[in-house]
Design an enzyme around this catalytic site. Structure first.
Site: not given
Ligand code: FBP
Length: 559
Positions: A82, A146, A177, A203-204, A206
């Site tokens: 993400g 992803r 991941d 990175k994230t 979250d």
């Molecule tokens: P990462 O862990 O890859 O940084 O992504 C986090 C996130 O933003 C989550 O908060 C959310 O649930 C998910 O990605 C949403 O994924 P997508 O962009 O595939 O809709």
């Protein structure tokens, strides 16, 4: 150059601050090895799977006499998972360090995430290209994806592409991941004696890629400030109109760091914390009771408005839901190859078959859910086997259930207010925001440091910048072995090595801050309106970091 806003133009000229020792320049730093490391859990299994890169030492950079010219090193970079504010600055820091080391060095960006390196889709960075993206939000410079890197064929393709472009090292910018991918790739490339190094960057938005070494993942600072601005604006609206309850779901796939941080910045009436729900074994029904009680008390006092923050990942932490989802994940993983299931067309028939394969308890839980939530739970898992919680409308489920409870209370004469609710989901709004000064500086340092690790010959490491609540001049530049953060978890029905997520600690100082105040915030309106992120102005406004980092570091210093 494309048309850009005056603020964007100013931000392109912002010179991010580099971490202490890195400021001396890439040629003036040397690596010192610290203690040997092991894995956070399941050490034997992790050692077996990552025999070549397991157990290496922590690395710290310090100043040294300037070295002469460095050998040419070409690097490939991937943005993975993400979006998170600051990704472009990681690449800018990496590029600047690489060119300072040797102007003949080249940086290649693989397009669309990990699949870019497997399929050989790339761009070569130049000064003009990178300069357009400095201090900007988004991952659009090379895109993201992803794709999970795990098969022999994928690894061989990566090796081919590296040979074609004379690439010596790969930098993977990602969350838990994606850095698991980085670890698998580092092991494979080392096992085959390719000499190709792999470095990760944390990175994230979250905020769950953190541990004793990694203080915070990048993007959390900007994303939470962006959501806090929006929540603050809604609080002001609610406090003005006094007629709506706003149920706001906040991103964060699993851990509740985002909602908790936003709560500390805004002081809403209700904040649910998934980790607390799990720890205290709160059922869906008891969560609804908790919310209903506050809505009813406020309503009976003439306050028919309020703000409730709901973490995105809540549903997976409610005990009965967790068991049901885990059973559902296993059943769906097996059903992929099961004609009895794939031949079924109607969703009702699919539900019927699935529930016969569940325990009675889980089948009852599944059957009790509204149709829309059932559908959302059945959606495809992401490539890493995660339920796509961003698509599950928990905020609407809670509004519906609270509304039903309030109707009953009304019948019993225990509730005299009015309940009118609005639902919101803030997630994508924050992931590509223009990085705060903190994220701009932190990311630039992470990228620069990633090249320092490459230059010093390391592989299977995560770029790490510490001491983040201090001014950048005091930040410490390090490398942390990726295997140190790994453990075994069930994914797609099988045990797999993955980086352990950091969840909110119920006994930690950040949660305690909420716990100590939430009763007061529930009934009395203590709203804070943080306003927009500021990029220019007094340092105490522009450079302040998150409450989470401040409270956690305060505790770390005390220990
Ligand atoms: P990462 O862990 O890859 O940084 O992504 C986090 C996130 O933003 C989550 O908060 C959310 O649930 C998910 O990605 C949403 O994924 P997508 O962009 O595939 O809709």
């Amino acid at each position: 150059m494309r048309n850009i806003s005056p603020l964007q133009k100013e931000r392109l000229n912002y010179q991010p601050k580099l971490a202490g020792v890195l400021k001396n320049g890439i040629k003036n730093i040397s690596a010192t090895l610290g203690e040997k490391t092991s894995a956070v859990k399941d050490a034997d299994a992790i050692q077996q799977l990552f025999a070549n890169i397991y157990g290496k030492e922590l690395v710290t950079f310090s100043s040294t006499e300037a070295s002469g010219e460095f050998d040419v090193k070409n690097v490939g970079v991937i943005l993975s998972g993400g979006q998170a504010p600051g990704g472009h600055n990681v690449i800018a820091g990496l590029y600047d360090a690489l060119k300072q080391a040797n102007p003949k060095n080249e940086l290649f960006g693989f397009l669309g995430g990990p699949s870019g390196i497997v399929d050989g889709n790339y761009v070569k960075f130049t000064d003009d290209f990178i300069n357009e993206y400095r201090n900007t939000g988004g991952f659009d410079i090379i895109g993201s994806g992803r794709t999970k890197l795990e098969t022999e064929e994928q690894f061989r393709e990566v090796w081919n592409q590296c040979q074609n472009l004379n690439i010596n090292a790969i930098v993977i910018i990602g969350g838990d991941d994606s850095n698991t991918n980085a670890c698998m790739l580092a092991q494979w490339l080392d096992e085959k004696n390719t000499g190709i190094q792999v470095i990760g960057c944390p990175k994230t938005i979250d905020g769950d890629l953190k541990n004793d070494q990694i203080e915070i993942s990048f993007g959390f600072d900007t994303a939470t400030k962006t959501y806090a601005e929006l929540v603050g604006n809604i609080q002001r609206d609610a406090n003005s109109a006094k007629k709506y309850w706003h149920f706001i779901k906040l991103m964060g796939r699993s851990a509740t760091h985002v909602a908790l941080e936003v709560a500390l910045q805004t002081q809403p009436n209700i904040t649910l914390i998934s980790e607390e729900v799990e720890e205290r074994k709160m059922s869906l029904s008891s969560i609804v009771d908790y919310i209903t009680d506050i809505v009813a008390k406020r309503g009976n006092n003439g306050k028919n408005f309020g703000i409730a923050l709901i973490p995105e990942g809540l549903i997976e932490f409610i005990p009965e839901m967790k068991v049901m989802i885990s059973e559902l994940n296993d059943i769906l993983a097996l059903a992929e190859d099961d004609k009895d299931y794939t031949n079924i067309k109607s969703k009702e028939a699919k539900y019927a078959l699935i529930t016969t394969r569940m325990t009675d308890n889980s089948a009852n839980v599944f059957n009790s859910l509204p149709e829309i939530i059932k559908e959302q739970l059945m959606m495809d898992r992401d490539p890493h086997g995660n339920v796509q919680v961003s698509k599950i409308e928990t905020e609407k489920l809670l509004i519906e259930m609270v509304s039903e409870r309030l109707a009953k209370l009304k019948e019993e004469g225990k509730y005299t207010g009015k309940f009118s609710a609005q639902s919101h989901f803030f997630g994508y709004e924050g992931r590509c925001a223009m990085p705060s000064n903190f994220d701009a500086d932190y990311c630039y340092s992470l990228g620069y440091n990633a090249f320092a690790l490459i230059q010093a010959g390391f592989t299977g490491y995560l770029s790490c910048i510490k001491n983040l609540t201090k001014p950048a001049t005091e930040w410490v530049a390090m490398g942390v072995p990726l295997t140190m953060m790994m453990n075994m978890e069930k994914r797609h029905g099988k045990m797999k090595p993955v980086i352990q997520k950091a969840l909110v600690e119920i006994n930690g100082p950040v949660f305690k801050e909420l716990e100590n105040n939430r009763e007061d915030w529930a009934l009395n309106d203590r709203y804070i309106f943080p306003g927009a992120i500021q990029y220019f102005g007094p340092s105490e406004v522009c450079d302040i970091t998150t409450q989470t980092l401040i409270l956690e570091q305060r505790k770390a210093v005390k220990c």
